[in-house]
Design a protein around this motif. Structure first.
Motif, PDB file in Angstrom:
ATOM      1  N   LYS A 290       2.450   2.098  10.120  1.00  0.00           N
ATOM      2  CA  LYS A 290       2.454   1.043   9.425  1.00  0.00           C
ATOM      3  C   LYS A 290       2.821   1.322   7.866  1.00  0.00           C
ATOM      4  O   LYS A 290       2.052   2.161   7.452  1.00  0.00           O
TER       5      LYS A 290
ATOM      6  N   ASN B  32       1.737  -0.150   5.329  1.00  0.00           N
ATOM      7  CA  ASN B  32       0.668  -0.417   4.418  1.00  0.00           C
ATOM      8  C   ASN B  32      -0.491   0.857   4.497  1.00  0.00           C
ATOM      9  O   ASN B  32      -1.299   1.210   3.715  1.00  0.00           O
TER      10      ASN B  32
ATOM     11  N   ASP C 268       3.296 -11.941  10.344  1.00  0.00           N
ATOM     12  CA  ASP C 268       3.341 -11.206   9.106  1.00  0.00           C
ATOM     13  C   ASP C 268       4.597 -11.546   8.482  1.00  0.00           C
ATOM     14  O   ASP C 268       4.627 -11.642   7.164  1.00  0.00           O
TER      15      ASP C 268
ATOM     16  N   ARG D 125       4.008  -5.580   5.718  1.00  0.00           N
ATOM     17  CA  ARG D 125       3.115  -4.738   5.847  1.00  0.00           C
ATOM     18  C   ARG D 125       2.853  -3.919   7.007  1.00  0.00           C
ATOM     19  O   ARG D 125       2.450  -2.660   7.115  1.00  0.00           O
TER      20      ARG D 125
ATOM     21  N   ARG E  60      -5.729  -0.917   1.316  1.00  0.00           N
ATOM     22  CA  ARG E  60      -4.317  -1.213   1.983  1.00  0.00           C
ATOM     23  C   ARG E  60      -3.298  -2.100   1.009  1.00  0.00           C
ATOM     24  O   ARG E  60      -4.123  -3.165   0.628  1.00  0.00           O
ATOM     25  N   SER E  61      -2.288  -1.881   0.860  1.00  0.00           N
ATOM     26  CA  SER E  61      -1.251  -2.618   0.239  1.00  0.00           C
ATOM     27  C   SER E  61      -0.993  -3.841   1.172  1.00  0.00           C
ATOM     28  O   SER E  61      -0.172  -3.415   2.018  1.00  0.00           O
ATOM     29  N   ASP E  62      -1.374  -4.903   1.092  1.00  0.00           N
ATOM     30  CA  ASP E  62      -1.345  -5.942   1.837  1.00  0.00           C
ATOM     31  C   ASP E  62       0.092  -6.770   1.522  1.00  0.00           C
ATOM     32  O   ASP E  62       0.610  -7.619   2.201  1.00  0.00           O
ATOM     33  N   THR E  63       0.648  -6.596   0.229  1.00  0.00           N
ATOM     34  CA  THR E  63       1.359  -7.198  -0.212  1.00  0.00           C
ATOM     35  C   THR E  63       2.631  -6.060  -0.975  1.00  0.00           C
ATOM     36  O   THR E  63       2.088  -5.275  -1.905  1.00  0.00           O
TER      37      THR E  63
ATOM     38  N   THR F 105       4.549 -13.035   4.353  1.00  0.00           N
ATOM     39  CA  THR F 105       5.225 -12.714   3.404  1.00  0.00           C
ATOM     40  C   THR F 105       5.971 -13.798   2.679  1.00  0.00           C
ATOM     41  O   THR F 105       5.754 -13.644   1.349  1.00  0.00           O
TER      42      THR F 105
END
Length: 405
Positions: A194, A196, A283, A181, A158-161, A287
């Motif tokens: 979501k 992500n 969240d 995300r 999963r793309s956390d950033t 970030t």
């Protein structure tokens, strides 16, 4: 008669001596000939024998020899200067070729079979990158030259950033906008979810398609780094100094994050940016932690201590090129132009912010972030028009301060 012979022989002897000296000078001028000392002996002063007038021919030979010697010295100096300049230019060009050529390229990152109405027009200036940090939860690197696993497998990462990085045409600033995300968005072919999840379901093409439809901003290039590269990059610059403004619990490690400045190595920085459950805004605070880390790394990378130390600079560049992957449309030449065009930008010239948020909610049992449609509309327009400086100056933003939780 004898007296007459003796008087007549003295000029002949002087002529023979002058001829002999002129001959030696001619031999010294020939390549491979004997080297003539600057003086003619200890009995001479300024090259003249006391009491004897110097022959005009010898004077011309001596002057010619001096001119040749001067030309040789000047020519040697010019050759040395030119050689030094060529070495500097050559080394710089080699470094550009070496490091830009080492950056891993990801093929087929841009979406295909997208309706024409969903494809944004090119921006009016500058370039926009989508920077993605993926969390494979694995010790195997998935990005960079040292990758031992694919950048993406369905359901594996999963793309956390996710950050949109806009580089304006003037090359003097950079604007970093984090997309939480947990943002609740429309994912093509999957309904609402979501943000992500798009990377997990469809890799870079689906994530780019989702972000482009959300923002109507054309993504020019993609850069991806995973947590393995994250740790190595942090250690390569000797760790980073990050300031925490208040004490919070540390869920990913033992103890607390005490208020104050922390010098973090790769493992500590990884815990720092992953944390969100102990943060007041969840969240959104995470970030800002990611932005805080990025700013700290840039400060370290661009510091005189790193750039002026060849060993540190080489280690840092090796890790950057080993850890980061970019789309295959970003050629070596384009990457060199990008680096050169941004060479004067420092972290103080960069603005870090979150995309405008309207609030939080629970949808389908998930805690989600709701983006502010009105606020993001003005942001996306500023990116498309390359007017981010005006947008930042005239809007109240959730910007990264000097300290974060």
């Amino acid at each position: 008669m004898g007296l007459s012979k003796a008087e007549g022989s003295e000029p002949d002897q002087r002529d023979e001596g002058a001829a002999e000296r002129a001959g030696r000078a001619d031999e010294a001028a020939e390549p491979g000939g004997p080297v003539e000392p600057e003086g003619d002996g200890p009995e001479e002063v300024g090259g003249l024998v006391p009491g004897v007038a110097e022959d005009p021919q010898e004077t011309q030979v001596r002057r010619a020899r001096r001119r040749r010697r001067t030309r040789r010295v000047l020519l040697g100096a010019v050759v040395l200067l030119c050689t030094g300049a060529l070495l500097i230019v050559g080394t710089g060009w080699y470094a550009y070729e070496h490091y830009t050529g080492r950056v891993d390229r990801i093929p087929n990152v841009f979406p295909t079979n997208v309706p024409a109405a969903a494809i944004p027009a090119p921006s009016k200036g500058g370039q926009t990158f989508l920077l993605v940090g993926i969390d494979a939860r694995s010790d195997l690197p998935t990005t960079g030259k040292g990758a031992k696993a694919p950048e993406w497998q369905p359901g594996a990462q999963r793309s956390d950033t996710m950050m949109l990085v806009h580089l304006p045409a003037d090359g003097k600033h950079a604007y970093v906008v984090s997309l939480p995300r947990d943002s609740w968005v429309a994912v093509p072919g999957h309904g609402s979810a979501k943000l992500n999840a798009a990377f997990s379901w469809g890799g870079p093409p689906l994530l780019i398609d989702t972000v482009q439809r959300l923002s109507k901003v054309k993504i020019d290039h993609l850069a991806v780094v995973d947590w393995s590269g994250f740790r190595k990059l942090t250690d390569a610059v000797g760790g980073v100094d990050i300031t925490v403004d208040k004490t919070v619990s540390r869920r990913n490690g033992a103890g607390m994050w005490d208020a104050g400045t922390h010098h973090m190595d790769g493992d500590e920085a990884l815990d720092y940016v992953r944390e969100r459950y102990g943060l007041p805004r969840g969240d959104l605070d995470r970030t800002h932690r990611q932005q805080n880390f990025l700013r700290a790394v840039l400060n370290k990378v661009l510091s005189g201590d790193t750039l002026s130390n060849p060993l540190k600079a080489k280690r840092m560049l090796d890790e950057v090129t080993n850890s980061v992957s970019v789309d295959d449309s970003l050629s070596n030449g384009a990457l060199r132009d990008l680096i050169w065009g941004m060479k004067d930008v420092r972290s103080s010239d960069m603005a870090f912010m979150n995309a405008p948020v309207a609030g939080f909610d629970m949808i389908k049992g998930q805690s989600v972030v709701l983006l502010d449609a009105n606020g993001t509309s003005a942001l996306w327009e500023a990116m498309r028009n390359d007017t981010m400086a005006d947008y930042v100056a005239s809007n109240t933003l959730d910007r990264l301060g000097n300290k974060v939780s």
